[in-house]
Design an enzyme around this catalytic site. Structure first.
Site, PDB file in Angstrom:
ATOM      1  N   SER A  54       0.978  -1.285   0.057  1.00  0.00           N
ATOM      2  CA  SER A  54       0.081   0.302   0.052  1.00  0.00           C
ATOM      3  C   SER A  54       0.264   1.525  -0.003  1.00  0.00           C
ATOM      4  O   SER A  54       0.715   1.868  -0.488  1.00  0.00           O
ATOM      5  CB  SER A  54      -0.862  -0.224   1.334  1.00  0.00           C
ATOM      6  OG  SER A  54      -2.192  -0.598   1.580  1.00  0.00           O
ATOM      7  N   LYS A  57      -0.134   3.631  -2.745  1.00  0.00           N
ATOM      8  CA  LYS A  57      -1.169   4.522  -2.724  1.00  0.00           C
ATOM      9  C   LYS A  57      -0.664   5.964  -2.717  1.00  0.00           C
ATOM     10  O   LYS A  57      -1.271   6.270  -3.578  1.00  0.00           O
ATOM     11  CB  LYS A  57      -2.112   4.251  -1.631  1.00  0.00           C
ATOM     12  CG  LYS A  57      -2.732   2.632  -2.103  1.00  0.00           C
ATOM     13  CD  LYS A  57      -3.292   2.432  -0.222  1.00  0.00           C
ATOM     14  CE  LYS A  57      -4.536   1.406  -0.912  1.00  0.00           C
ATOM     15  NZ  LYS A  57      -4.216  -0.041  -0.301  1.00  0.00           N
ATOM     16  N   SER A 114      -6.085   3.467   3.825  1.00  0.00           N
ATOM     17  CA  SER A 114      -5.479   2.649   2.784  1.00  0.00           C
ATOM     18  C   SER A 114      -6.443   1.893   2.285  1.00  0.00           C
ATOM     19  O   SER A 114      -6.795   0.965   1.784  1.00  0.00           O
ATOM     20  CB  SER A 114      -4.782   1.733   3.663  1.00  0.00           C
ATOM     21  OG  SER A 114      -3.909   1.359   2.800  1.00  0.00           O
TER      22      SER A 114
END
Length: 376
Positions: A54, A57, A114
């Site tokens: 993540s 991101k 997230s």
């Protein structure tokens, strides 16, 4: 025009200091950088391409912020949630099919929760499909200097070819902080509530109240292990740390704090010249004024360990005299800065003001003076 080296400033240390302690980390790859100067304070396998989970991101967020900055998107715009976004597993914002959700809420869902569902919803809205969005992510990454990053999705879920280096993650974090200060604020929010579901920011530096910590992103998959992009600002100094391939949540927290404290403790930014400060006054050839100040357009500083500070060298190079007319901002010279264990770099020096050509009498007087006495 006579080119010559006019000044070599050897900036000898103001004090003696012990060298920075030998340093290691349990992370598979890691890097610490000074956010203002970009100087690398520590690195380990910094260019190895690894699954970022993540942490990628950050790139998804960059794509959104860039559109907001250029007016192609607004925080109050509403995005319709697709079935694909709703079905996303892993971390979620718990969106529902057909919902119309504000862009600002989706940003918080991506950064704080997230949310994989929020990432896919934004990707589809901005590029038509997640696949096209991932292609645009890779293209944009190249444009902003990420040389070891390729993207297969908007979420960071493990996929062939979805890879980043910790150096690229640090560069991306620094770019977001610099280019989008109005949106960086979301990274420091401790929690977000959507559909009456409260979720905490997973950044261990923020949850542990590490002094100055205000971002940015964690990551975990079975393939990647535990990772962290963290940053903190103390006084006017900011440090960014990136860790990848750790074995547990606790190890991520411990190593994140340890690397951050190491960066603040063992290194310091030395400001050499402020933006617009005169470094030297150059002679002017046939000008209405005899001198022109050479100044840096931006503050000149370098981040060094206390030990390396003793070997800091600054050399000033410019041609003398400088022929008129001269325009303010015109590059006329440079500062060459070097220190032990640091790549030498150059900083442009520009004219601090306009200097027009002298009138006929002034030019004649200057030429006679120059050939009789030489340059001052």
């Amino acid at each position: 025009m006579r080119q010559r080296l006019l000044l070599a400033l050897m900036l000898i240390g103001w004090f003696l200091a012990a060298p920075a302690e030998a340093f290691e980390t349990a992370a598979k790859a890691a890097i610490i950088i000074d956010a203002r100067t970009g100087v690398v304070l520590f690195e380990k396998n910094a260019d190895q391409r690894l699954p970022p989970a993540s942490m990628s991101k950050l790139m998804t967020a960059y794509m959104i912020f860039d559109r907001l900055k250029h007016g192609r998107l607004k925080l109050d715009d509403e995005i319709t949630i697709s079935e694909k976004a709703w079905k996303m597993g892993g971390s979620q914002m718990f969106l529902k099919v057909g919902d119309r959700v504000r862009v600002e809420d989706l940003i918080r869902g991506i950064i704080i929760m997230s949310g994989n569902d929020a990432c896919v919803a934004m990707a589809e809205a901005l590029a038509g499909s997640e696949e096209e969005f991932a292609r645009e992510m890779t293209e944009t990454a190249r444009r902003i200097g990420l040389t070891n990053s390729t993207f297969a999705n908007a979420t960071g879920l493990d996929a062939p070819g979805h890879l980043m280096s910790v150096r690229d993650l640090a560069t991306l974090a620094r770019t977001i902080i610099t280019e989008f200060p109005e949106y960086f604020k979301y990274y420091s929010e401790r929690e977000f509530v959507y559909r009456n579901i409260k979720q905490q920011n997973r950044n261990p530096l923020i949850q542990a109240n590490v002094p100055g910590a205000d971002g940015m992103k964690t990551g975990y998959t079975e393939q990647s292990g535990y990772g962290l992009v963290g940053t903190a600002k103390r006084n006017d100094r900011r440090i960014i740390v990136v860790l990848a391939g750790l074995e547990s949540i606790n190890q991520r927290k411990t190593e994140g704090e340890r690397l951050l404290e190491y960066g603040f403790r063992e290194f310091q930014e030395y400001r050499l010249f402020q933006a617009g400060e005169s470094v030297v006054d150059a002679d002017v050839w046939l000008g209405a004024e005899a001198k022109v100040p050479l100044v840096p357009a931006k503050t000149v500083g370098v981040t060094l360990s206390h030990e390396a500070r003793r070997g800091l060298s600054v050399k000033l190079r410019y041609g003398n005299p400088v022929p008129a007319p001269i325009e303010a901002g015109q590059q006329l010279g440079s500062l060459e800065i070097s220190a032990p264990n640091m790549t030498t770099f150059s900083v442009p020096l520009v004219a601090g003001k306009d200097v027009p050509r002298a009138g006929l009498l002034g030019r004649v007087t200057s030429m006679v003076g120059y050939y009789v006495w030489g340059a001052s």
